[in-house]
Design a protein around this motif. Structure first.
Motif: not given
Length: 138
Positions: A61-65
């Motif tokens: 799971t990647l999270r855009l910040r």
């Protein structure tokens, strides 16, 4: 969640900075990542949305910040060319590098920059967004 170690690699095609950097960040092989990525990504690159989807296919799971600490965070850093056009009026494309707590690894040429500020100034980029790996809830 940050990787324990990173096996550094360089990009193999004209537009696969995303594939090379994603491979390094999530600890998968190049064939695994290129199979999970949209067709042609190794030549044309990928959007953040496509990288998030490819990583999800690989159970990551990647999270855009949009807000992050360039000196403390690790992830996939998108870069915007400054200026967008060079003096010969050739458009410069966006780029993706691996941000490692204040250092930048550029898969284009295999250089590890110990200062993000020096890299951004020398390569003439401004910072975009950051994709980070989210810890699994176990």
């Amino acid at each position: 969640m940050e990787p324990v170690f990173i096996e550094l690699d360089i990009q193999r095609e004209s537009g696969d900075c995303c594939i090379a950097c994603l491979k390094m960040l999530i600890g998968k092989t190049y064939p695994e990542v290129i199979t999970a990525a949209p067709a042609g990504s190794h030549k044309s690159g990928m959007t953040c949305k496509a990288m998030i989807a490819a990583a999800a296919t690989l159970d990551v799971t990647l999270r855009l910040r949009r807000k992050f600490d360039i000196d403390e965070d690790t992830g996939l850093l998108s870069l915007n060319p400054e200026p967008k056009y060079n003096p010969g009026h050739i458009k410069r494309d966006e780029h993706l590098v691996l941000l490692l707590k204040g250092m930048i690894y550029d898969a284009y040429n295999g250089r590890l920059w110990l200062s993000t500020e020096a890299y951004l100034k020398h390569e003439r980029y401004s910072v975009g967004t950051l994709l980070t790996v989210e810890a699994k809830n176990e």
